[in-house]
Design a protein around this motif. Sequence first.
Motif, PDB file in Angstrom:
ATOM      1  N   PHE A   1      -9.950   5.175  14.729  1.00 52.37           N
ATOM      2  CA  PHE A   1      -9.667   3.738  14.677  1.00 52.37           C
ATOM      3  C   PHE A   1     -10.810   2.979  13.989  1.00 52.37           C
ATOM      4  CE2 PHE A   1      -9.356  -0.564  16.403  1.00 52.37           C
ATOM      5  CZ  PHE A   1      -7.999  -0.807  16.315  1.00 52.37           C
ATOM      6  N   ALA A   2     -12.045   3.338  14.343  1.00 57.16           N
ATOM      7  CA  ALA A   2     -13.214   2.635  13.794  1.00 57.16           C
ATOM      8  C   ALA A   2     -13.300   2.795  12.279  1.00 57.16           C
ATOM      9  CB  ALA A   2     -14.488   3.157  14.461  1.00 57.16           C
ATOM     10  N   VAL A   3     -12.943   3.984  11.779  1.00 55.40           N
ATOM     11  CA  VAL A   3     -12.990   4.234  10.334  1.00 55.40           C
ATOM     12  C   VAL A   3     -11.953   3.362   9.627  1.00 55.40           C
ATOM     13  CG1 VAL A   3     -12.656   5.975   8.518  1.00 55.40           C
ATOM     14  CG2 VAL A   3     -13.842   6.590  10.649  1.00 55.40           C
ATOM     15  N   ARG A   4     -10.769   3.251  10.245  1.00 61.31           N
ATOM     16  CA  ARG A   4      -9.708   2.431   9.646  1.00 61.31           C
ATOM     17  C   ARG A   4     -10.119   0.959   9.631  1.00 61.31           C
ATOM     18  NH1 ARG A   4      -5.184   3.605  13.336  1.00 61.31           N
ATOM     19  NH2 ARG A   4      -6.408   5.209  14.357  1.00 61.31           N
ATOM     20  N   MET A   5     -10.764   0.509  10.701  1.00 68.03           N
ATOM     21  CA  MET A   5     -11.243  -0.882  10.741  1.00 68.03           C
ATOM     22  C   MET A   5     -12.265  -1.137   9.641  1.00 68.03           C
ATOM     23  SD  MET A   5     -11.638  -1.999  14.728  1.00 68.03           S
ATOM     24  CE  MET A   5     -12.230  -3.611  14.251  1.00 68.03           C
ATOM     25  N   MET A   6     -13.132  -0.156   9.447  1.00 67.26           N
ATOM     26  CA  MET A   6     -14.168  -0.294   8.424  1.00 67.26           C
ATOM     27  C   MET A   6     -13.538  -0.344   7.028  1.00 67.26           C
ATOM     28  SD  MET A   6     -17.598   2.016   8.021  1.00 67.26           S
ATOM     29  CE  MET A   6     -16.729   3.491   7.494  1.00 67.26           C
ATOM     30  N   MET A   7     -12.500   0.460   6.834  1.00 70.47           N
ATOM     31  CA  MET A   7     -11.819   0.468   5.532  1.00 70.47           C
ATOM     32  C   MET A   7     -11.139  -0.871   5.291  1.00 70.47           C
ATOM     33  SD  MET A   7     -11.669   2.671   3.109  1.00 70.47           S
ATOM     34  CE  MET A   7     -11.240   2.097   1.476  1.00 70.47           C
ATOM     35  N   SER A   8     -10.539  -1.423   6.343  1.00 67.79           N
ATOM     36  CA  SER A   8      -9.884  -2.724   6.217  1.00 67.79           C
ATOM     37  C   SER A   8     -10.903  -3.804   5.848  1.00 67.79           C
ATOM     38  CB  SER A   8      -9.180  -3.078   7.533  1.00 67.79           C
ATOM     39  OG  SER A   8      -8.461  -4.287   7.408  1.00 67.79           O
ATOM     40  N   ALA A   9     -12.080  -3.715   6.455  1.00 70.98           N
ATOM     41  CA  ALA A   9     -13.152  -4.676   6.141  1.00 70.98           C
ATOM     42  C   ALA A   9     -13.592  -4.520   4.683  1.00 70.98           C
ATOM     43  CB  ALA A   9     -14.335  -4.453   7.082  1.00 70.98           C
TER      44      ALA A   9
ATOM     45  N   LYS B   1     -11.743  -8.219  -1.851  1.00 72.60           N
ATOM     46  CA  LYS B   1     -10.572  -9.082  -2.070  1.00 72.60           C
ATOM     47  C   LYS B   1      -9.359  -8.294  -2.596  1.00 72.60           C
ATOM     48  CE  LYS B   1     -13.134 -13.385  -2.859  1.00 72.60           C
ATOM     49  NZ  LYS B   1     -14.428 -12.892  -2.363  1.00 72.60           N
ATOM     50  N   GLU B   2      -9.147  -7.115  -2.018  1.00 72.77           N
ATOM     51  CA  GLU B   2      -7.996  -6.275  -2.375  1.00 72.77           C
ATOM     52  C   GLU B   2      -6.896  -6.478  -1.333  1.00 72.77           C
ATOM     53  OE1 GLU B   2      -7.383  -4.384  -4.939  1.00 72.77           O
ATOM     54  OE2 GLU B   2      -9.311  -3.959  -5.899  1.00 72.77           O
ATOM     55  N   GLY B   3      -5.753  -7.036  -1.774  1.00 70.90           N
ATOM     56  CA  GLY B   3      -4.631  -7.252  -0.868  1.00 70.90           C
ATOM     57  C   GLY B   3      -3.595  -6.156  -0.999  1.00 70.90           C
ATOM     58  N   PRO B   4      -2.503  -6.245  -0.228  1.00 72.80           N
ATOM     59  CA  PRO B   4      -1.484  -5.190  -0.244  1.00 72.80           C
ATOM     60  C   PRO B   4      -0.623  -5.191  -1.514  1.00 72.80           C
ATOM     61  CG  PRO B   4      -0.837  -6.965   1.231  1.00 72.80           C
ATOM     62  CD  PRO B   4      -2.230  -7.276   0.791  1.00 72.80           C
ATOM     63  N   PHE B   5      -0.593  -6.323  -2.241  1.00 72.96           N
ATOM     64  CA  PHE B   5       0.194  -6.385  -3.480  1.00 72.96           C
ATOM     65  C   PHE B   5      -0.684  -6.867  -4.629  1.00 72.96           C
ATOM     66  CE2 PHE B   5       3.418  -6.479  -0.214  1.00 72.96           C
ATOM     67  CZ  PHE B   5       4.408  -5.646  -0.726  1.00 72.96           C
ATOM     68  N   LEU B   6      -0.369  -6.376  -5.827  1.00 73.40           N
ATOM     69  CA  LEU B   6      -1.092  -6.767  -7.037  1.00 73.40           C
ATOM     70  C   LEU B   6      -0.196  -7.642  -7.887  1.00 73.40           C
ATOM     71  CD1 LEU B   6      -2.666  -3.415  -8.298  1.00 73.40           C
ATOM     72  CD2 LEU B   6      -3.932  -5.413  -7.504  1.00 73.40           C
ATOM     73  N   THR B   7      -0.708  -8.756  -8.351  1.00 76.58           N
ATOM     74  CA  THR B   7       0.010  -9.576  -9.323  1.00 76.58           C
ATOM     75  C   THR B   7      -0.866  -9.661 -10.570  1.00 76.58           C
ATOM     76  OG1 THR B   7       1.089 -10.833  -7.568  1.00 76.58           O
ATOM     77  CG2 THR B   7       1.067 -11.828  -9.768  1.00 76.58           C
TER      78      THR B   7
ATOM     79  N   PHE C   1       4.962   5.593  -0.837  1.00 81.36           N
ATOM     80  CA  PHE C   1       5.395   5.466   0.557  1.00 81.36           C
ATOM     81  C   PHE C   1       4.489   4.452   1.249  1.00 81.36           C
ATOM     82  CE2 PHE C   1       5.071   7.116   5.031  1.00 81.36           C
ATOM     83  CZ  PHE C   1       6.275   6.569   5.440  1.00 81.36           C
ATOM     84  N   MET C   2       5.105   3.391   1.797  1.00 80.35           N
ATOM     85  CA  MET C   2       4.353   2.327   2.467  1.00 80.35           C
ATOM     86  C   MET C   2       4.740   2.279   3.944  1.00 80.35           C
ATOM     87  SD  MET C   2       4.730  -0.819  -0.289  1.00 80.35           S
ATOM     88  CE  MET C   2       6.135  -1.474   0.619  1.00 80.35           C
ATOM     89  N   LYS C   3       3.772   1.905   4.786  1.00 83.67           N
ATOM     90  CA  LYS C   3       4.077   1.727   6.206  1.00 83.67           C
ATOM     91  C   LYS C   3       2.951   0.932   6.865  1.00 83.67           C
ATOM     92  CE  LYS C   3       3.561   5.102   9.091  1.00 83.67           C
ATOM     93  NZ  LYS C   3       3.618   6.397   9.796  1.00 83.67           N
ATOM     94  N   ARG C   4       3.234   0.451   8.044  1.00 85.00           N
ATOM     95  CA  ARG C   4       2.204  -0.249   8.819  1.00 85.00           C
ATOM     96  C   ARG C   4       1.248   0.792   9.406  1.00 85.00           C
ATOM     97  NH1 ARG C   4       1.404  -1.054  14.224  1.00 85.00           N
ATOM     98  NH2 ARG C   4       0.188  -2.905  14.777  1.00 85.00           N
ATOM     99  N   VAL C   5      -0.063   0.529   9.237  1.00 81.95           N
ATOM    100  CA  VAL C   5      -1.079   1.404   9.814  1.00 81.95           C
ATOM    101  C   VAL C   5      -2.006   0.538  10.665  1.00 81.95           C
ATOM    102  CG1 VAL C   5      -3.000   2.977   9.314  1.00 81.95           C
ATOM    103  CG2 VAL C   5      -0.961   3.004   7.862  1.00 81.95           C
ATOM    104  N   SER C   6      -2.074   0.861  11.939  1.00 80.13           N
ATOM    105  CA  SER C   6      -2.868   0.034  12.853  1.00 80.13           C
ATOM    106  C   SER C   6      -4.335   0.023  12.440  1.00 80.13           C
ATOM    107  CB  SER C   6      -2.736   0.544  14.292  1.00 80.13           C
ATOM    108  OG  SER C   6      -3.263   1.839  14.397  1.00 80.13           O
ATOM    109  N   ALA C   7      -4.984  -1.109  12.648  1.00 77.75           N
ATOM    110  CA  ALA C   7      -6.396  -1.376  12.313  1.00 77.75           C
ATOM    111  C   ALA C   7      -6.591  -1.704  10.843  1.00 77.75           C
ATOM    112  CB  ALA C   7      -7.319  -0.214  12.711  1.00 77.75           C
ATOM    113  N   ILE C   8      -5.606  -1.416  10.013  1.00 79.00           N
ATOM    114  CA  ILE C   8      -5.690  -1.855   8.612  1.00 79.00           C
ATOM    115  C   ILE C   8      -4.746  -3.046   8.483  1.00 79.00           C
ATOM    116  CG2 ILE C   8      -5.377  -1.202   6.184  1.00 79.00           C
ATOM    117  CD1 ILE C   8      -6.072   1.640   6.884  1.00 79.00           C
ATOM    118  N   THR C   9      -5.306  -4.223   8.659  1.00 76.91           N
ATOM    119  CA  THR C   9      -4.477  -5.441   8.771  1.00 76.91           C
ATOM    120  C   THR C   9      -3.721  -5.758   7.487  1.00 76.91           C
ATOM    121  OG1 THR C   9      -6.397  -6.793   8.191  1.00 76.91           O
ATOM    122  CG2 THR C   9      -5.985  -6.440  10.539  1.00 76.91           C
ATOM    123  N   GLU C  10      -4.207  -5.230   6.357  1.00 74.45           N
ATOM    124  CA  GLU C  10      -3.521  -5.489   5.078  1.00 74.45           C
ATOM    125  C   GLU C  10      -2.081  -4.971   5.088  1.00 74.45           C
ATOM    126  OE1 GLU C  10      -7.664  -6.158   4.385  1.00 74.45           O
ATOM    127  OE2 GLU C  10      -6.615  -4.514   5.372  1.00 74.45           O
ATOM    128  N   THR C  11      -1.785  -3.995   5.945  1.00 77.27           N
ATOM    129  CA  THR C  11      -0.428  -3.426   5.971  1.00 77.27           C
ATOM    130  C   THR C  11       0.532  -4.289   6.795  1.00 77.27           C
ATOM    131  OG1 THR C  11      -0.937  -2.020   7.894  1.00 77.27           O
ATOM    132  CG2 THR C  11      -1.303  -1.073   5.692  1.00 77.27           C
TER     133      THR C  11
END
Length: 469
Positions: free
Chosen positions: A153-161, A167-173, A393-403
Amino acid sequence: MHIDKSKVAIIFMVLGRLLAVSFGTVLVFVGPMIIDDQIIKNTVIDPNNEIAYPMWKDIPVPFYMSVYFFNVLNPKEVLLGEKPMVEERGPYVYRSRCQKDNITFHPNFTVSYREYRQYYFEPSMSVGNESDVVTIPNMLVLGAAVMMEKLPFAVRMMMSATFKTFKEGPFLTKPVGELMWGYDSGLVDFLNKYLPGMLPTKGKFGLFSEFNNSNTGLFNIHTGKDDISKVHKVDSWNGLKKLTNWGTPQCNMMNGTAGQMWPPFMTPKTTLPFYSPDACRSMELVYQRPGVMQGIPLYRYVAPKTLFANGSDYAPNEGFCPCRQSGILNVSSCRHNSPVFISHPHFYNADPVLRDFVGGLSPNEDEHGLFIDIHPMTGVPLNVSIRLQLNLFMKRVSAITETGKIADVVMPMIWFEESGYIDGPILDTFHTNLVVLPAVMEYTQYIFISLGLLTIIVALLIKHSKYSD
């Protein structure tokens, strides 16, 4: 002056038999051997071969890559768990230049080479420009999220941070040109510095950044000099005789050719196997129907429904799993474990569930099926249209809030078509040497037989008239 009709009859009889038997009948048996010998001489990979070798070395006809983007219309709603809605944008058309280099012939009747690819944008053939802005899923974020799903969980939180820092979001325009060939990314630079090998690129990040000005690896293929049935077949690729990224020996086999030409003397029972470095596997097309292109006979080959079937629907494909629905191939094992799938465009020939999860798709064979039209006597493709789709393949992943609350979905990003056909002087040369001349040979044998029979009939008539006198 008296004409001896019996002597004339004998002369006509001898001449008739000579034409019918010596020339006509002999040609019936020898003619096909001469034609086959000419085809073998013209299809073996040999620098002295004036027809097939230049075609093999540098594809002499225009080849194009047409790219279509699936522009996401409702990215905010997708993050809330709603169904993605897409609209197709394009085509953005690129002229392709493929050139073989480092060509080296070996004593065991093989030749090795690297094929380099370059792409040039063709505005006049495109619907839109490379400056067009589209929205697609951010592979760096959503792909990495799925890859890190089982990490602490901590690693995923760190990746989300980290995503937020850069400033990388879930979609690119972004403009089409940047999405295709690469854009500067602080996140990419960071990952390459601290997690080397995680990404396929070391510079700019783009969907086709690996393709342009690159080669497809070191191919070693058979020349056909010792056995024409082996011509163009892959002996090894990058020094490998078989792959290692799939789950069964069958799936790891390198079958068939490098995908540009095939051995001659094909029948409707012949298949078209080939190894594709881009798909990381061997594939096989099957005969669909005969046809004609500008007077040249052809066989049309298409993808069988089993090509991207999962292991449940088609047992031999079990080695390509872990699988999801039928109709998509999991290529994560050769894409740095990124959750990437390839399929036919718009999920053509795939499980209907896949397109139910995404709005805006409408598959049909004419626009989304792939085919190769091939001259069966020589194995040379006359018209090619290879169409494939890249999915994430996309899905919600806990601790990575961008999903957010993204629902599990195989999301189409782009599809592309690589196409070209023989035309112009090269078609005329091909038609003359490999269609007209064999046909003349075939008709000549029947002309000799017919003239011979006619001469024998004349001889019989002369002989008959002698007795009636």
